[in-house]
Design an enzyme around this catalytic site. Structure first.
Site, mmCIF file in Angstrom:
data_model
loop_
_atom_site.group_PDB
_atom_site.id
_atom_site.type_symbol
_atom_site.label_atom_id
_atom_site.label_comp_id
_atom_site.label_asym_id
_atom_site.label_seq_id
_atom_site.Cartn_x
_atom_site.Cartn_y
_atom_site.Cartn_z
ATOM 1 N N VAL A 29 -10.872 -17.013 77.300
ATOM 2 C CA VAL A 29 -9.596 -16.744 76.637
ATOM 3 C C VAL A 29 -9.126 -15.320 76.901
ATOM 4 C CG1 VAL A 29 -8.565 -16.413 74.358
ATOM 5 C CG2 VAL A 29 -9.810 -18.495 74.872
ATOM 6 N N ASP B 119 -15.146 -5.480 77.670
ATOM 7 C CA ASP B 119 -16.247 -6.406 77.359
ATOM 8 C C ASP B 119 -17.541 -5.614 77.233
ATOM 9 O OD1 ASP B 119 -16.274 -9.754 77.677
ATOM 10 O OD2 ASP B 119 -18.233 -8.762 77.614
ATOM 11 N N THR C 147 -16.784 -17.189 68.949
ATOM 12 C CA THR C 147 -17.093 -17.539 67.552
ATOM 13 C C THR C 147 -17.910 -18.836 67.570
ATOM 14 O OG1 THR C 147 -14.907 -18.593 67.444
ATOM 15 C CG2 THR C 147 -15.116 -16.414 66.462
ATOM 16 N N THR D 271 -10.855 -18.150 67.623
ATOM 17 C CA THR D 271 -10.684 -19.178 66.589
ATOM 18 C C THR D 271 -11.555 -18.805 65.399
ATOM 19 O OG1 THR D 271 -10.297 -20.813 68.304
ATOM 20 C CG2 THR D 271 -10.930 -21.649 66.128
ATOM 21 N N GLU E 250 -5.293 -19.241 69.926
ATOM 22 C CA GLU E 250 -4.995 -19.607 71.316
ATOM 23 C C GLU E 250 -5.223 -21.114 71.505
ATOM 24 O OE1 GLU E 250 -3.543 -17.899 73.827
ATOM 25 O OE2 GLU E 250 -3.595 -19.954 74.555
ATOM 26 N N LEU F 54 -4.879 -22.649 74.718
ATOM 27 C CA LEU F 54 -5.027 -23.008 76.136
ATOM 28 C C LEU F 54 -6.224 -23.919 76.349
ATOM 29 C CD1 LEU F 54 -7.613 -21.322 77.420
ATOM 30 C CD2 LEU F 54 -6.003 -19.444 77.432
ATOM 31 N N ARG F 55 -6.130 -24.711 77.425
ATOM 32 C CA ARG F 55 -7.257 -25.576 77.815
ATOM 33 C C ARG F 55 -7.909 -24.997 79.055
ATOM 34 N NH1 ARG F 55 -3.922 -30.373 79.678
ATOM 35 N NH2 ARG F 55 -2.645 -28.593 80.196
ATOM 36 N N PHE G 243 -4.936 -37.717 74.968
ATOM 37 C CA PHE G 243 -6.187 -37.742 74.182
ATOM 38 C C PHE G 243 -6.540 -39.155 73.726
ATOM 39 C CE2 PHE G 243 -5.440 -33.385 74.600
ATOM 40 C CZ PHE G 243 -6.655 -32.759 74.457
ATOM 41 N N CYS H 207 -15.047 -25.791 72.245
ATOM 42 C CA CYS H 207 -14.154 -25.730 71.076
ATOM 43 C C CYS H 207 -14.331 -26.877 70.090
ATOM 44 C CB CYS H 207 -12.705 -25.659 71.550
ATOM 45 S SG CYS H 207 -12.344 -24.107 72.380
HETATM 46 N N1 LIG Z 1 -12.621 -21.495 75.860
HETATM 47 C C1 LIG Z 1 -11.531 -22.091 75.425
HETATM 48 O O1 LIG Z 1 -11.004 -23.020 76.045
HETATM 49 C C2 LIG Z 1 -10.839 -21.638 74.152
HETATM 50 C C3 LIG Z 1 -9.548 -22.091 73.867
HETATM 51 C C4 LIG Z 1 -8.935 -21.639 72.705
HETATM 52 C C5 LIG Z 1 -9.601 -20.783 71.841
HETATM 53 N N2 LIG Z 1 -10.879 -20.371 72.135
HETATM 54 C C6 LIG Z 1 -11.526 -19.432 71.222
HETATM 55 O O2 LIG Z 1 -11.432 -18.127 71.782
HETATM 56 C C7 LIG Z 1 -12.609 -17.369 71.470
HETATM 57 C C8 LIG Z 1 -13.274 -16.868 72.755
HETATM 58 O O3 LIG Z 1 -13.714 -17.994 73.484
HETATM 59 P P1 LIG Z 1 -14.206 -17.866 75.008
HETATM 60 O O4 LIG Z 1 -14.447 -19.258 75.476
HETATM 61 O O5 LIG Z 1 -13.255 -16.999 75.740
HETATM 62 O O6 LIG Z 1 -15.596 -17.099 74.780
HETATM 63 P P2 LIG Z 1 -16.561 -16.454 75.892
HETATM 64 O O7 LIG Z 1 -17.914 -16.567 75.333
HETATM 65 O O8 LIG Z 1 -16.222 -17.004 77.237
HETATM 66 O O9 LIG Z 1 -16.114 -14.912 75.906
HETATM 67 C C9 LIG Z 1 -16.335 -14.018 74.861
HETATM 68 C C10 LIG Z 1 -16.553 -12.626 75.462
HETATM 69 O O10 LIG Z 1 -16.557 -11.662 74.425
HETATM 70 C C11 LIG Z 1 -17.477 -10.640 74.780
HETATM 71 N N3 LIG Z 1 -17.805 -9.866 73.572
HETATM 72 C C12 LIG Z 1 -18.475 -10.256 72.475
HETATM 73 N N4 LIG Z 1 -18.523 -9.259 71.573
HETATM 74 C C13 LIG Z 1 -17.844 -8.210 72.115
HETATM 75 C C14 LIG Z 1 -17.513 -6.908 71.652
HETATM 76 N N5 LIG Z 1 -17.868 -6.475 70.450
HETATM 77 N N6 LIG Z 1 -16.818 -6.101 72.483
HETATM 78 C C15 LIG Z 1 -16.423 -6.525 73.690
HETATM 79 N N7 LIG Z 1 -16.689 -7.759 74.169
HETATM 80 C C16 LIG Z 1 -17.389 -8.593 73.387
HETATM 81 C C17 LIG Z 1 -18.632 -11.396 75.387
HETATM 82 O O11 LIG Z 1 -19.452 -10.571 76.183
HETATM 83 C C18 LIG Z 1 -17.879 -12.460 76.206
HETATM 84 O O12 LIG Z 1 -17.628 -12.017 77.520
HETATM 85 C C19 LIG Z 1 -13.484 -18.288 70.624
HETATM 86 O O13 LIG Z 1 -13.225 -18.048 69.269
HETATM 87 C C20 LIG Z 1 -13.015 -19.663 71.009
HETATM 88 O O14 LIG Z 1 -13.224 -20.612 69.994
HETATM 89 C C21 LIG Z 1 -11.503 -20.758 73.286
#
Ligand SMILES: NC(=O)c1ccc[n+]([C@@H]2O[C@H](COP(=O)([O-])OP(=O)(O)OC[C@H]3O[C@@H](n4cnc5c(N)ncnc54)[C@H](O)[C@@H]3O)[C@@H](O)[C@H]2O)c1
Length: 433
Positions: free
Chosen positions: A11, A30, A86, A122, A151, A153-154, A252, A263
């Site tokens: 995301v 990051d 999360t 989320t 967010e 996005l898929r 879906f 998710c």
């Molecule tokens: N993946 C999806 O399709 C999607 C879609 C919508 C919403 N979300 C939500 O978005 C959020 C992120 O999901 P994601 O899939 O991108 O996660 P991810 O695990 O791919 O990425 C999270 C990143 O955050 C970094 N991080 C953690 N703590 C940190 C800090 N204190 N400082 C800096 N960087 C830090 C981690 O190293 C990691 O690179 C979640 O809450 C998820 O539910 C994800």
């Protein structure tokens, strides 16, 4: 606008690159040194179609940068987005908010007056209140806002979804946050994407309600698929029949091996925990999670049954491991439960996935990874399509006939026409047909 994105995963990286593409000045932070190093060297740590080019163009234009150092990035920011993970908290299924709160603590000393902190991760209802409390405790004198911007996005279509969303949801409790977020999203609103502004708590809940509803559609059609198998109906006809009703909609409603990914499983669980905490039971969501959990393993049993139960020492060719096509994400993929069920039944597993094998290797043991679908089929009794990758949509039946011992195609994504497969001399097992 100057934007900082904390967390450069699926995301954060997509959102950061898209914001930069709209003309904003974006710094992505990051904690993962390997990730930041890769990005600084021009390598994209995840697979997402089109992302490499988008990132490269915006880095070259000087609008997108990457750093490990939150202290140097945050002071200039008008808006600091939190896009950290999360995941489910070990043991109880609540959303683990430790990364979100850590990010809030780490940014607090560096925020400039007027900064808007925006939670894109989320997060359960009330998380914005706690983020606000954490920052206020560290900086009692600071004027700042906390907003929610979930967010939608898929993975696999993330850039398109971010740039052309059905809607943008913004949760604010003050006018300053509204005006900053309106400015951040102005390029999208000009492109006619609706911007829904609501209270912060409503925005937080909207994300969970959306995911729970989509998961419900999937579990619903999967249960209808099971009934179709019993009564001799084709679930694809039923799905078309109901999906053309505009009140229901066609998306879906694809019967398959159950939902997975980063998710739906964790978000439905976290929503249930919130509902328990607030004594407002969500019986439908409870049923959805139970149905989906048992479905994944039951797909393994489907394979065992297709082989007449005599599975010891036989091999299966697993085609696709990721939870859906066009991603390398293995989190909660149905393949994990299916492979385990086959191994429990004494089968050997040969597998091929176009993008997911590196991540799969961290989660699954005793698998022979292959370089394509046909190598996976060598000496296997059956081929099992688990993920709907395009590479599996036009398999060469003549080659398969030479490789598959028992000539069985088990299609958990309903990619094939039964008559067509059977004409080539294969047994065909699909879902709900
Ligand atoms: N993946 C999806 O399709 C999607 C879609 C919508 C919403 N979300 C939500 O978005 C959020 C992120 O999901 P994601 O899939 O991108 O996660 P991810 O695990 O791919 O990425 C999270 C990143 O955050 C970094 N991080 C953690 N703590 C940190 C800090 N204190 N400082 C800096 N960087 C830090 C981690 O190293 C990691 O690179 C979640 O809450 C998820 O539910 C994800």
């Amino acid at each position: 606008m100057k934007i900082v994105m904390i967390g450069t995963g699926y995301v954060g990286l997509v959102s950061g690159a898209c914001f930069a593409d709209f003309g904003h000045d974006v710094a992505c932070v990051d904690k993962d040194a390997g990730k930041v190093e890769a990005l600084l060297a021009g390598r994209i740590p995840i697979f997402e179609p089109g992302l490499d080019e988008l990132v490269a163009n915006n880095v070259a234009a000087g609008r997108l940068s990457f750093t490990l150092d939150i202290a140097s990035a945050v002071p200039a920011a008008d808006a600091v987005f939190i896009a950290v993970g999360t995941p489910s908290r070990r043991g109880d299924g609540h959303a683990d908010l430790s990364y979100v709160y850590a990010a809030a603590k780490e940014m607090a000393p560096h925020l400039q007056p007027g900064a808007v902190v925006v939670t894109k991760s989320t997060v359960p209802v009330g998380t914005g209140d706690e983020v606000e409390r954490i920052i206020r405790e560290a900086r009692p004198e600071l004027a700042f806002s906390v907003a929610s911007n979930p967010e939608f996005l898929r993975e696999g279509a993330a850039i398109e979804d971010f740039k052309r969303p059905d809607r943008i949801v913004v949760g604010i409790d003050d006018e300053h946050a509204r005006s900053v977020l309106q400015e951040v999203y102005r390029p999208l609103v000009r492109n006619e994407s609706p911007l829904l502004v609501m209270a912060r708590r409503a925005a937080e809940l909207t994300k969970y309600a959306a995911n729970a509803f989509l998961a419900t559609k999937i579990s619903f059609i999967n249960e209808i698929a099971d009934l179709c198998e019993k009564v001799g109906a084709d679930v694809q006809d039923v799905a078309r029949g109901i999906g053309m009703d505009s009140r229901i909609g066609p998306r879906f409603l694809m019967a398959g091996p159950g939902y997975g990914g980063s998710c739906f499983p964790k978000d439905t669980l976290a929503l249930l925990k919130t509902s328990h905490d607030y004594e407002a039971p969500l019986r439908i969501v409870e049923a959805v999670t139970l149905a989906n959990d048992s479905r994944k393993r039951s797909m393994g049993r489907k394979v065992v049954q297709a082989l007449g139960g005599a599975t010891h020492g036989k091999s299966a060719a697993i085609l696709g491991l990721t939870f859906k096509a066009d991603t390398d994400d293995m989190r909660d993929s149905p393949a994990l439960a299916i492979v385990q069920a086959l191994q429990d039944a004494g089968m050997k597993v040969r597998a091929y996935d176009p993008e997911g094998m590196e991540q799969a290797a961290r989660l699954l043991d005793d698998i022979t990874y292959c370089s394509d679908a046909y190598e996976a089929m060598e000496g296997a009794s059956a081929a099992v399509i688990v993920t709907e990758w395009d590479a599996f949509r036009a398999l060469d039946f003549a080659r398969m006939g030479e490789l598959l011992v028992d000539r069985i195609l088990i299609d958990l994504r309903n990619l094939y026409d039964r008559a067509d497969v059977e004409r080539h001399g294969f047994r065909y097992v699909a879902v709900g047909r």
